[in-house]
Design a protein around this motif. Structure first.
Motif, PDB file in Angstrom:
ATOM      1  N   SER C 799      40.277 -16.054  55.109  1.00 42.40           N
ATOM      2  CA  SER C 799      41.371 -15.263  55.688  1.00 42.40           C
ATOM      3  C   SER C 799      40.858 -13.882  56.070  1.00 42.40           C
ATOM      4  CB  SER C 799      42.529 -15.178  54.693  1.00 42.40           C
ATOM      5  OG  SER C 799      42.584 -13.906  54.117  1.00 42.40           O
ATOM      6  N   LEU C 800      39.955 -13.340  55.234  1.00 46.27           N
ATOM      7  CA  LEU C 800      39.381 -12.034  55.572  1.00 46.27           C
ATOM      8  C   LEU C 800      38.657 -12.128  56.911  1.00 46.27           C
ATOM      9  CD1 LEU C 800      39.443  -9.360  54.103  1.00 46.27           C
ATOM     10  CD2 LEU C 800      37.114  -9.797  53.323  1.00 46.27           C
ATOM     11  N   TYR C 801      37.877 -13.191  57.042  1.00 39.85           N
ATOM     12  CA  TYR C 801      37.087 -13.377  58.271  1.00 39.85           C
ATOM     13  C   TYR C 801      38.024 -13.454  59.475  1.00 39.85           C
ATOM     14  CZ  TYR C 801      34.188 -15.764  61.700  1.00 39.85           C
ATOM     15  OH  TYR C 801      33.526 -16.109  62.840  1.00 39.85           O
ATOM     16  N   LEU C 802      39.018 -14.315  59.355  1.00 38.11           N
ATOM     17  CA  LEU C 802      39.955 -14.480  60.475  1.00 38.11           C
ATOM     18  C   LEU C 802      40.601 -13.151  60.833  1.00 38.11           C
ATOM     19  CD1 LEU C 802      41.722 -17.834  59.588  1.00 38.11           C
ATOM     20  CD2 LEU C 802      40.459 -17.318  61.679  1.00 38.11           C
ATOM     21  N   PHE C 803      40.912 -12.405  59.791  1.00 35.03           N
ATOM     22  CA  PHE C 803      41.584 -11.137  60.035  1.00 35.03           C
ATOM     23  C   PHE C 803      40.701 -10.214  60.854  1.00 35.03           C
ATOM     24  CE2 PHE C 803      42.166  -6.714  58.610  1.00 35.03           C
ATOM     25  CZ  PHE C 803      43.426  -6.506  59.111  1.00 35.03           C
ATOM     26  N   LEU C 804      39.412 -10.120  60.456  1.00 32.37           N
ATOM     27  CA  LEU C 804      38.522  -9.144  61.096  1.00 32.37           C
ATOM     28  C   LEU C 804      38.197  -9.553  62.523  1.00 32.37           C
ATOM     29  CD1 LEU C 804      36.242  -8.238  58.109  1.00 32.37           C
ATOM     30  CD2 LEU C 804      38.004  -6.856  59.199  1.00 32.37           C
ATOM     31  N   ARG C 805      38.028 -10.843  62.755  1.00 31.85           N
ATOM     32  CA  ARG C 805      37.609 -11.230  64.106  1.00 31.85           C
ATOM     33  C   ARG C 805      38.799 -11.348  65.049  1.00 31.85           C
ATOM     34  NH1 ARG C 805      38.177 -17.136  64.638  1.00 31.85           N
ATOM     35  NH2 ARG C 805      36.601 -17.273  66.280  1.00 31.85           N
ATOM     36  N   GLY C 806      39.965 -11.258  64.450  1.00 32.95           N
ATOM     37  CA  GLY C 806      41.175 -11.573  65.215  1.00 32.95           C
ATOM     38  C   GLY C 806      41.278 -10.847  66.535  1.00 32.95           C
ATOM     39  N   HIS C 807      40.735  -9.643  66.585  1.00 31.56           N
ATOM     40  CA  HIS C 807      40.953  -8.849  67.788  1.00 31.56           C
ATOM     41  C   HIS C 807      40.170  -9.414  68.964  1.00 31.56           C
ATOM     42  CE1 HIS C 807      43.341  -5.521  68.863  1.00 31.56           C
ATOM     43  NE2 HIS C 807      42.371  -4.785  69.369  1.00 31.56           N
TER      44      HIS C 807
END
Lengths: 512, 116, 922
Positions: C799-807
Motif C-alpha cells: 500500500s505504501l508503494y501504491l501510494f507513492l507511485r500513485g501520482h
C-alpha cells in the motif's frame, strides 16, 4: 487575495474534523467549538453577502486552474444570500440543540457542521459535478442527523429517505455525464455557453439531460409527484434537524433557479426555457395537494411538513413565471417561508414536551404547560405562514400574486394560491384551537417547571420570530435585494463572461 | 463496441430498477449496487471508448485524446464509486437497524399482510 | 404627524399590557381607556381641519416594489368613523372593567381589545389600499382571538373558527380585488384610486374587481348569505360583541362600501348587486331576529338587518342615500352598542340570556330596564329617538328609486323590514322586562355596579339628544362624514323631527302598528318560546368543513400510503417521462458513429456481466448466493475498465467490490438468509415493464452520446499534467489537484458514512439483534490466520508503494488505503475481533479526523503563498527503488485521503465485526 468563498466551505469542514477528533471529550468542549464555528460561519457569510451586494460576481479558482479545467466557486447575490440563510439557520438550530438534544447521539455537532459545509458548497460551486458532490455531502450528513435520536420510526423513515436520494444521486450522475459527453465540460458557465451554441442535432439529448436534472431537483425540493417522502421524514426528524432541513428543500429550489436560468435560460438556444413549462402546472398541483395534506394532517409536525411542500409549490409557480418581478417575489417568499416553517418546527417540539401524553397530535386532547407563551409564539408564526398581515408572509404572497398578474393563466394561479391560503388558515386555526384552547390549563407548577422551555430554546425560537418581523419591517431593502438578485439571474451573460474570463495567477514553477 | 457497452449498461440498469422495486431491504441494496455499476459505466463511457490507451503520460505518445483515454470521466467515476460505496454501506446498516426495530426486512417495516 | 401618533396609541397600549410585569383589571382597562381618550383628543385637535373639508396625509415608504406604502389619510368620513371606534371603544373598556370576572386574564383581554382597536383605526385612516387590507385582516385575527377568549367553551372555539374562516376568505377576496384595482389604476394610493373612478368603471376587469371587493365587504358586514358567522360570534364576551359585532368591525364592510363609493359605485352592476344583497339581508335578518331565544342572538340578527339597510342605502347610489347611510351608521352604533351592554348586564346579573327564563325583570332592575327600553325604541324607529330620523331618510330614499321593478319592490320590502324591526324590538322589551316572572340561575337579579351602567347611560342620552335636536347635535358630524364619502359638496337635506305629513311618516306609522300587532300575534301564549332555534348555519358550516377535511384525508391517504415501492415507482415513472419527452417531441437522428469493432475479450466480459445479472435476478432471494453473484458482476465491470484502459478504476472497483462483499456477508448474519417469496401479482409485471423501459432509455441515451464526436476539455489535463501538476497519471492528478475539491467532498462523505455507522451500532449490538436472528457459528481457520499474518506486512509495503507511485502510475492514496484496509479486514475475519483489536487496536476516529485536517491543511497552506485553496507546488525528491517521487503538496492532500479512507473503512468494518463477536460471545 480574497479567500472568503472557499472559507465558507472549508471552515465548517474544519470544525467538523476537529469535532470528530474531540468525539471523546466532554460535550461542553464540543459545544463551544461548534458554537464558535457557527458564529464564525455567520460572520463569514455576512462578509460574503457584502461583497456580492453591489452585483459583483467573485470567481474563485480552486487550485489556481483555469475555470474550465479546475473547479470554481462563484459568488453572486443568490449564492451569498443562500449561504447566509444557511449560516443563520445553522446557528439557530445549534443553539436550540444545546439545550440537550445534542446529547442523544455521538457526532451530532460534527454532522451538523458537515451539513452546513455541504449546503454552503452546493450554493457556491460553479461546477455541475462538484454540485453533485456537495449534494452528497449535505445528504449524507442529513441522513445522520435524521437518524439522530434513534427509534424504529426514524430508522424506517431514514430507509425510505436514503433510498430515494440514492436513486436521485444516480439520476444526477447520469444527467451530468450525458451533458459532459455531449458538451465536453462540467463548468456551469462553460456548459451554458456551449448549450447556447449547440447544433439542433444535439437538442434532444441535451434537453433530455436537462430534464433529468429537473427530476433530481424536484425530488430535493419536494415537487409533485416527488414530495411524498417529505412530510413523514421531516416529522420524524428531531426539532433542530427538522429546522435545518427547511433549508434543504430550498437547495432544490436554488438548483432549479441556478441551472435553469444559467444553463437553460431564455437565450440558451436549443435548451431555452427548458423547465418553466413543466414547473408551472406541477407547482400548482403541488400547492393543491399540499393544502389538502395540511387540512388532513393529524399532528402539528406533519402539518408543517405539508406547509413546506405548499411553499415549494408556490415558489415554483412564481419561478416558472420567470419574470424579474416574479423571481424577486419568489426569493422574498423563500426567505419568509424558511424562517416561518423553521419556527413552527421548534414550536411543535416545545408543544410536544408541554403536553406529556398527546405529543403534537391534533386528535388527542391534553393539557399544555406554558400555553400562553407558546400560544403567542404560535400565533406569530402561524399568521406569517398563513400569509395574514402584518407579517412577511402576507407581503410575500401579495408580491407573488402581483408579479404573476392576471394575464393568461394568471386568474387560475390566483385562484389556486388564494384558495390554498384559505385552506392553510383553516388548518392552522383548527390546529391552534386544538392545541392551545382545548384541554384544561397546564399542570401544576411542579410539573410546569420541568416542562419549561430552556433558555437556548427560547432564544432560538425568539430569534427566528424576530427575523420574521425584521423581514417585514425591512421589506424595502430586502425586496430591493431580491429584485437585484432576480435581475442578475435573468442576465447570466455577465456571470458567464466573468467565470470564463477569470485568469489564474502565475503558477509556481515545478522544480525539475 | 459502443452498442455492447450501452446495452450492458441498460441491462444493469433494468435489473437494478427491478430489484429496487422489490419491497425487501436486501433486494433494495442489491438493486442499488447494480444501478451504481450502470451509472459508473455510463459516466465512464461518456469519455468515449479507447482500448489500450491508459491516460498515463508515456514518452512518445502525443498528448491528445487520440492517444489517451479521456482521464476526466475516469476521475469522476472514482469519486462516484467511493460515494456510492459509502452510501451502500450506510444503507446496509440502516437496513439492519430497521429489521431489528420492526422484526421485518420489509422496507415499510411491516409484512404486507398485517396492519399498523 | 398627528396621524401616526393617533394610530400608534392603541398599539402602544397593547404593547404595554404585553410587557407589564403584573396586570390587574384596573390597570389594563386604564391603559386602554387612556389610549382611546388620547385618540379622541387627537381627533378633536383635527376637528377644525375636518370642518374645512381638508384631508390630512402622512406617507412613509414600506414596500415600493409592490406599491405598498405606509400612508395614512384622514378625511371627514375616516374622521367620523375613527371617532366611533375610539369613543365607543372607551365606553366598552369602562364597561368591560366591571364585566370581566376575577379569573378572566385581563392582560389578554384588554391587550387584544387594544390590538383590535388599533387595527380598526388603521382601516379607517389607511391611505393605501394594500395597507387597508393589512389592517382589515388584522381585525379578522384579533376578532378570532377575542371570540375565542373563553376558549374552554366549545361554542366559543367554533364561533371563532367560523368567523375567521368566513371573514378570512373575504379578506383574501378583498386582497385579490385590491390587487386588480391596483393593476388598473397603477397605484394603490387611495387618492389616486378615488380619483380614477371612470378609468376603473370602464376597465374590462371592473366587474371582477367589484365582485371581489364586495365579497370582502359583505363577509365582514355579515350580508346574506354570508351572515351566519355573526350570530355564532356571540359566544364572545359581551363587551366584544358590543364593540366588534355591532359598532365597529362589522361596520368595516359598509365603511369599505362608503370608502370605495367614488371609485366603484355609479354603475348598474353596483346598483343591482349591492341593492339586492342589502335588501334581502335587511328583511331576512329582521325576520330571523324575531324568533331567537337568545338575547344576544336577537341583537345579532337585528344588527345583520341594520347592516343590510345601510348596504342597501349605499347601493341606491344617490347622494341623499349616502347621507342617510352615514347617518344610520352613527345611530346604529349608539343604540345597538347600548343594547348589547344592557344585554350583558342582564346576563351578568341573572346568569342567563334565554328569553324563556328572562321575564319580568322590570321589577328587579328598573334603571337598566328603562335604558334598554329607550334604546330598543330607537332601534324600532320610534320618534324622538335617533333611530327614527335615519329610518325616515331611508324610507324616503327607497320611495325615490327610479329603476323598475325596484321602484316598488324596495319600498315594499323596506316596509316589511321596518315592521319586523318593530316586532323584534317589541319582543326585546316585552319578553325581558314583562311577560311573567324570571327563573334565574343566579338567584334574585338586581342592578349592576354603578359604573357598569354609565356607558349605557351615556349612549342612551346620545340617542335622545340626537333624536330630539338633531340639527344642534349630530348635524356637523354627519356633514363632515358624508362629505368625506362623496368627496364633494353635499346635496340639500334637512335634519328635522317633523318633515310634515309625508309618505315616509305614513310608512313609519304603519310599521309601528303592524309590528306591534305582529309580535302580539306571534307571542300569544308565549308561542315564540316554543320555537326551537337550532342554528342551521352552524350545522351546515360544520358539515361542509367536515366534508372538506374528510375529502382531504382521502386524497392524502390515496397519495401518501406509506409504501416505499409506490413512491419509488412514481419517481421512476416521472423520470422516464422527463427523460423521454424531448426525444418523443423531436426524434433526433443519431449522428454517424465512428464505431469500434467489438473486441473478442469485450464480448466475453459482456456475456459474463449479462449472465451474472440474470443469475442475480433469478437467485436474489438466496441471499448469500446473490452476494457472490453480484461480486461476479462487479468483477466483470472492473474487467471492462481494464479493457477500456482505466487501470485506476479497475483497481478501485476491485477493492471496493471486495469490501462490499465482506460487508454484505457480515450484514447477512442479521437479515433473513432467504428472502420471503413474493405473491405473483400484476404489479410485478408493471415493475418489470418499468425496469425494462429504464434499461432501454439508458441504453438509448448512452448510445446517442457515444455515436457523437467528442469535444472535451480533457486534452488540457494531458498537456499540463506533467509540466504543471507534476504527475504522469492524469487521473490521479485530476483527483488530487485539478479537481481536488471533489475529492475533499468525497472523503468527507466517506468519513461521515463511517461516523453514522459508528453512531448507529455503538453499544446497540443487543438492540440491533432480533431475537430470531440466527448468525452462523463463529469459526476462525488457523491457516487463514497464519496466512493473513504473513500477508499483513506485505500489504502494508504494497500500500505504501501504491501510494507513492500513485501520482505517476495507477495507484494513489485511495487505492493504497483500500489495499491495507482489505488486508486488515481479512485479519478481522480470520482471527476474530478480540485477537485483532489487541494487535491492531487504533482509534479510527483519530485517523478520520487527522486525515480530514491534513487534506484541509494542504489546501489552506497555499494561502501562505498567496495562492487559492488547494494550489499545489511540486518539488521532487528521489527515493531508491521507486524513483523520483513528486513531493507535491498534492501528496500531503493524498496522505489525508489515505488516512480518511483507511480510518473510515476500518471503523465501519470493526463496528460490524464487533457486533458479530458480541453475538458470538453471547
Amino acid at each position: 487575495m480574497n479567500h472568503l468563498p472557499v472559507l465558507a466551505v472549508a471552515l465548517p469542514l474544519l470544525v467538523g474534523a476537529v469535532l470528530v477528533l474531540l468525539h471523546a471529550v466532554p460535550i461542553n468542549a464540543r459545544r463551544v467549538v461548534a458554537l464558535l464555528g457557527a458564529l464564525a460561519q455567520l460572520a463569514l457569510s455576512i462578509a460574503l453577502l457584502r461583497t456580492a451586494a453591489d452585483g459583483t460576481v467573485s470567481v474563485y479558482l480552486l487550485g489556481n486552474w483555469p475555470a474550465f479545467a479546475g473547479i470554481v466557486l462563484v459568488v453572486d447575490r443568490l449564492a451569498a444570500l443562500m449561504v447566509l440563510l444557511t449560516a443563520t439557520l445553522g446557528l439557530i438550530g445549534l443553539l436550540y440543540a444545546l439545550a440537550g438534544q445534542d446529547r442523544r447521539t455521538p457526532h451530532f455537532h460534527a454532522l451538523f457542521a458537515f451539513q452546513v459545509a455541504g449546503l454552503s458548497g452546493a450554493f457556491l460551486t460553479g461546477d455541475l459535478f462538484n454540485l453533485f458532490v456537495f449534494f452528497e455531502v449535505l445528504l449524507i450528513s442529513s441522513y445522520g442527523l435524521l437518524l439522530h435520536g434513534g427509534g424504529a420510526n426514524r430508522v424506517r423513515r431514514s430507509l425510505h429517505y436514503v433510498t430515494f436520494n440514492l436513486l436521485g444521486s444516480a439520476l444526477f450522475l447520469i444527467a451530468v455525464a450525458v451533458l459532459y459527453g455531449v458538451l465536453g465540460t462540467l463548468n456551469m458557465a462553460d456548459l451554458a455557453r456551449k448549450i447556447a451554441q449547440a447544433p439542433a442535432a444535439d437538442a434532444a439529448v441535451i434537453q433530455s439531460a436537462g430534464l433529468l436534472l429537473l427530476g433530481v431537483f424536484a425530488l430535493k425540493a419536494a415537487l409533485l409527484p416527488l414530495y411524498l417522502w417529505l412530510p413523514n421524514t421531516y416529522a420524524a426528524a428531531s426539532a433542530p434537524v427538522a429546522m435545518l432541513f427547511t433549508v434543504m428543500t430550498k437547495v432544490g429550489v436554488y438548483a432549479v433557479l441556478r441551472v435553469y436560468t444559467l444553463l437553460f435560460g431564455a437565450d440558451a438556444g436549443v435548451g431555452a426555457n427548458l423547465a418553466w413549462p413543466w414547473l408551472l402546472p406541477l407547482g400548482l398541483a403541488t400547492i393543491g395537494l399540499a393544502t389538502f395534506g395540511a387540512l388532513a394532517a393529524q399532528s402539528l409536525r406533519r402539518l408543517v411538513g405539508y406547509l413546506i411542500v405548499a411553499s415549494a409549490g408556490t415558489l415554483f409557480v412564481a419561478i416558472a413565471t420567470a419574470s424579474e418581478a416574479s423571481i424577486a417575489a419568489a426569493l422574498y417568499y423563500l426567505l419568509h417561508s424558511t424562517l416561518a416553517t423553521a419556527a413552527l418546527f421548534l414550536l411543535a417540539d416545545l408543544v410536544r414536551r408541554g403536553r406529556q401524553q398527546a405529543g403534537d397530535s391534533l386528535r388527542r386532547v391534553d393539557a399544555l404547560a406554558h400555553r400562553t407563551a407558546l400560544g403567542l409564539a404560535f400565533v406569530l408564526a402561524a399568521v406569517s405562514v398563513a400569509a395574514l398581515p402584518p407579517m412577511a408572509g402576507f407581503l410575500a404572497k401579495a408580491m407573488v400574486l402581483d408579479a404573476i398578474g392576471v394575464q393568461g393563466h394568471g386568474a387560475w394561479i390566483w385562484t389556486v394560491i388564494l384558495g390554498s391560503s384559505l385552506g392553510v388558515i383553516v388548518a392552522l386555526a383548527r390546529a391552534g384551537s386544538h392545541l392551545f384552547w382545548r384541554g384544561d390549563s397546564a399542570p401544576g407548577p411542579a410539573g410546569a417547571a420541568a416542562l419549561r422551555p430552556r433558555l437556548p430554546e427560547r432564544a432560538a425560537l425568539g430569534l427566528l420570530l424576530l427575523l420574521g418581523v425584521a423581514l417585514t419591517v425591512f421589506a424595502q431593502p430586502v425586496s430591493e435585494f431580491t429584485r437585484a438578485t432576480a435581475a442578475q439571474l435573468l442576465a447570466p451573460q455577465a456571470l458567464i463572461a466573468h467565470v470564463l474570463g477569470a485568469q489564474p495567477r502565475a503558477q509556481l514553477e515545478p522544480t525539475p | 463496441m459502443e452498442l455492447l457497452l450501452a446495452s450492458a449498461i441498460g441491462v444493469l440498469m433494468a435489473a437494478g430498477v427491478y430489484l429496487v422495486l422489490r419491497a425487501r431491504s436486501f433486494d433494495l441494496i442489491l438493486g442499488l449496487t447494480l444501478i451504481s455499476y450502470a451509472v459508473n459505466l455510463c459516466i465512464f463511457a461518456m469519455g468515449r471508448l479507447a482500448p489500450g490507451k491508459p491516460p498515463v503520460i508515456r514518452d512518445g505518445a502525443a498528448l491528445t485524446l487520440a492517444q489517451h483515454a479521456d482521464p476526466l470521466p475516469q476521475a469522476l467515476v472514482l469519486t462516484a464509486i467511493v460515494i456510492s460505496f459509502a452510501m451502500t454501506a450506510l444503507l446496509l446498516v440502516i437496513a439492519l437497524r430497521a429489521r431489528s426495530g420492526s422484526g421485518s426486512d420489509h422496507v415499510d417495516g411491516r409484512e404486507p399482510g398485517d396492519q399498523a | 404627524m398627528l396621524l401616526p401618533i393617533l394610530l400608534a396609541l392603541p398599539f402602544a397600549a397593547a404593547l404595554i399590557l404585553l410587557v407589564a410585569p403584573r396586570v390587574g383589571r384596573n390597570f389594563a382597562a386604564g391603559v386602554v381607556a387612556c389610549a382611546a381618550l388620547a385618540g379622541m383628543g387627537v381627533l378633536a385637535w383635527m376637528a377644525p381641519a375636518m370642518i374645512d373639508g381638508e384631508v390630512l396625509r402622512f406617507n412613509v415608504e414600506w414596500l415600493p416594489l409592490l406599491g405598498l406604502a405606509f400612508s395614512l389619510r384622514i378625511d371627514g368620513f375616516a374622521w367620523m368613523f375613527a371617532a366611533i371606534v375610539l369613543g365607543i371603544g372607551a365606553l366598552v373598556v369602562l364597561y368591560a372593567r366591571w364585566y370581566l370576572a376575577e379569573d378572566d386574564p385581563p392582560r389578554r383581554f384588554f391587550g387584544l381589545l387594544a390590538l383590535f382597536m388599533g387595527a380598526m383605526l388603521g382601516i379607517t385612516i389607511a391611505g393605501n389600499l394594500l395597507l387597508l387590507v393589512v389592517f382589515w385582516e388584522m381585525t379578522s385575527v384579533s376578532s378570532f382571538l377575542l371570540i375565542g377568549f373563553w376558549n374552554h367553551r366549545a361554542d366559543a372555539r367554533l364561533g371563532a373558527r367560523m368567523a375567521l374562516t368566513i371573514t378570512g376568505a373575504g379578506g383574501l377576496c378583498l386582497l385579490a380585488g385590491v390587487l386588480l384595482i391596483g393593476n388598473i389604476v397603477g397605484s394603490y394610493e387611495l387618492d389616486a384610486v378615488l380619483a380614477a373612478g371612470d378609468v376603473i368603471r370602464t376597465d374590462p376587469l371592473y366587474l371582477s374587481a367589484l365582485i371581489l371587493v364586495l365579497l370582502g365587504a359583505f363577509t365582514k358586514s355579515a350580508q346574506f348569505p354570508l351572515h351566519f358567522w355573526l350570530p355564532h360570534a356571540m359566544a364572545a364576551p359581551t363587551p366584544v360583541s358590543a364593540y366588534l359585532h355591532s359598532a365597529t368591525m362589522v361596520k368595516a364592510g359598509v365603511f369599505l362600501l362608503g370608502r370605495m363609493h367614488p371609485a366603484l359605485a355609479g354603475s348598474d352592476e353596483w346598483f343591482w348587486i349591492v341593492t339586492s344583497v342589502g335588501l334581502s339581508t335587511m328583511v331576512i335578518g329582521a325576520a330571523l331576529a324575531i324568533v331567537q331565544q337568545d338575547l344576544k342572538g336577537l341583537l345579532a340578527y337585528s344588527t345583520i338587518s341594520h347592516l343590510g339597510l345601510i348596504t342597501l342605502l349605499f347601493g341606491l347610489d344617490t347622494q341623499l342615500a349616502v347621507v342617510a347611510a352615514v347617518f344610520h351608521i352613527l345611530n346604529h352604533a349608539t343604540f345597538k352598542a347600548s343594547l348589547f351592554m344592557a344585554a350583558g348586564i342582564i346576563d351578568h346579573e341573572t346568569g342567563t340570556r334565554d328569553f324563556r327564563k328572562l321575564n319580568g325583570l322590570w321589577r328587579y332592575m328598573p334603571i337598566t330596564g328603562a335604558l334598554a327600553v329607550v334604546a330598543s325604541l330607537s332601534m324600532a324607529g320610534v320618534p324622538l329617538l335617533n333611530g327614527f330620523l335615519s329610518k325616515e331618510m331611508f324610507l324616503a330614499e327607497t320611495l325615490a328609486i327610479a329603476h323598475p321593478p325596484m321602484d316598488w319592490l324596495v319600498p315594499a320590502f323596506a316596509l316589511l323590514g321596518a315592521m319586523f324591526a318593530v316586532a323584534y324590538s317589541a319582543r326585546f322589551v316585552h319578553d325581558v322586562f314583562f311577560n311573567g316572572e324570571p327563573e334565574c340561575p343566579a338567584g334574585i337579579p338586581h342592578e349592576p355596579p354603578r359604573f357598569m351602567r354609565v356607558p349605557v347611560e351615556v349612549l342612551v342620552i346620545v340617542c335622545l339628544a340626537v333624536g330630539i335636536a338633531p340639527q344642534y347635535t349630530v348635524a356637523p358630524l354627519l356633514e363632515i362624514g358624508a362629505r368625506g364619502v362623496l368627496q364633494g359638496p353635499l346635496p340639500e337635506y334637512t335634519l328635522a323631527l317633523w318633515h310634515g305629513l309625508n309618505l315616509p311618516l305614513v310608512f313609519s306609522v304603519i310599521a309601528l302598528v303592524a309590528g306591534v300587532a305582529l309580535y302580539y300575534v306571534l307571542q300569544r301564549g308565549k308561542a315564540l318560546h316554543r320555537r326551537d332555534d337550532r342554528p342551521l348555519a352552524k350545522l351546515g358550516f360544520d358539515a361542509t368543513l367536515e366534508r372538506v377535511i374528510a375529502l382531504s384525508r382521502r386524497i392524502t391517504a390515496a397519495m401518501e400510503n406509506g409504501s416505499l415501492q409506490r413512491y419509488l415507482l412514481l419517481f421512476i415513472l416521472s423520470v422516464l417521462v422527463l427523460g423521454s419527452a424531448p426525444f418523443l417531441a423531436a426524434p433526433s437522428a443519431p449522428a454517424p458513429a465512428s464505431s469500434l469493432a467489438p473486441h473478442p475479450l469485450a464480448i466475453l466480459v459482456w456475456v459474463l456481466a449479462i449472465a451474472g445479472v440474470i443469475a442475480v435476478l433469478r437467485w436474489h432471494r438466496q441471499r448469500v448466493v446473490a452476494v457472490i453473484l453480484i461480486g461476479a458482476v462487479g468483477l466483470a465491470v472492473s474487467l471492462s475498465f481494464v479493457l477500456l484502459s482505466a487501470p485506476d478504476l479497475a483497481l478501485t472497483q476491485l477493492l471496493v467490490e471486495m469490501i462490499s462483499v465482506i460487508l454484505l456477508l457480515m450484514a447477512l448474519r442479521w437479515l433473513p438468509q432467504v428472502g420471503a417469496p413474493e405473491p405473483a401479482t400484476a404489479i410485478r409485471w408493471v415493475h418489470a415493464a418499468v425496469a425494462v423501459a429504464c434499461g432501454v432509455g439508458t441504453t438509448a441515451l448512452v448510445y446517442a452520446v457515444l455515436s457523437r464526436p467528442t469535444q472535451s476539455v480533457s486534452e488540457y489535463y494531458l498537456r499540463s499534467a506533467v509540466p504543471e501538476a507534476g504527475g504522469a497519471n492524469a487521473v490521479n492528478v485530476i483527483i488530487v489537484d485539478f479537481r481536488a475539491f471533489d475529492t475533499l467532498g468525497e472523503i468527507a462523505v466517506y468519513a461521515i458514512a463511517a461516523l453514522i455507522i459508528h453512531a448507529m451500532l455503538k453499544g446497540a449490538s443487543s438492540a440491533v439483534l432480533p431475537a430470531h436472528a440466527t448468525p452462523g457459528p463463529h469459526r476462525t481457520s488457523l491457516l487463514l490466520q497464519i496466512s493473513t499474518q504473513v500477508l499483513l506486512p506485505l500489504a502494508i509495503a504494497m500500500s505504501l508503494y501504491l501510494f507513492l507511485r500513485g501520482h505517476n502510475a495507477p495507484g494513489g492514496g485511495f487505492i493504497a488505503a483500500l489495499v491495507l484496509a482489505v488486508a486488515l479486514i481479512l485479519q478481522y475475519m480470520a482471527a476474530g475481533v478480540r485477537w485483532s483489536e489487541k494487535r491492531i487496536a487504533s482509534d479510527w476516529h483519530a485517523w478520520i479526523g487527522w486525515g480530514l485536517l491534513a487534506a484541509l491543511a494542504t489546501g489552506l497552506g497555499s494561502f501562505a503563498f498567496g495562492y487559492p485553496f488547494l494550489t499545489s507546488s511540486t518539488p521532487y525528491v528521489a527515493i531508491p527503488a521507486i524513483g523520483a517521487v513528486p513531493l507535491a503538496s498534492a501528496m500531503g492532500f493524498d496522505a489525508g485521503v489515505y488516512m480518511v479512507v483507511l480510518g473510515a473503512s476500518m471503523l465501519m468494518v470493526s463496528m460490524l465485526a464487533r457486533l458479530k463477536s458480541e453475538r458470538g460471545a453471547a
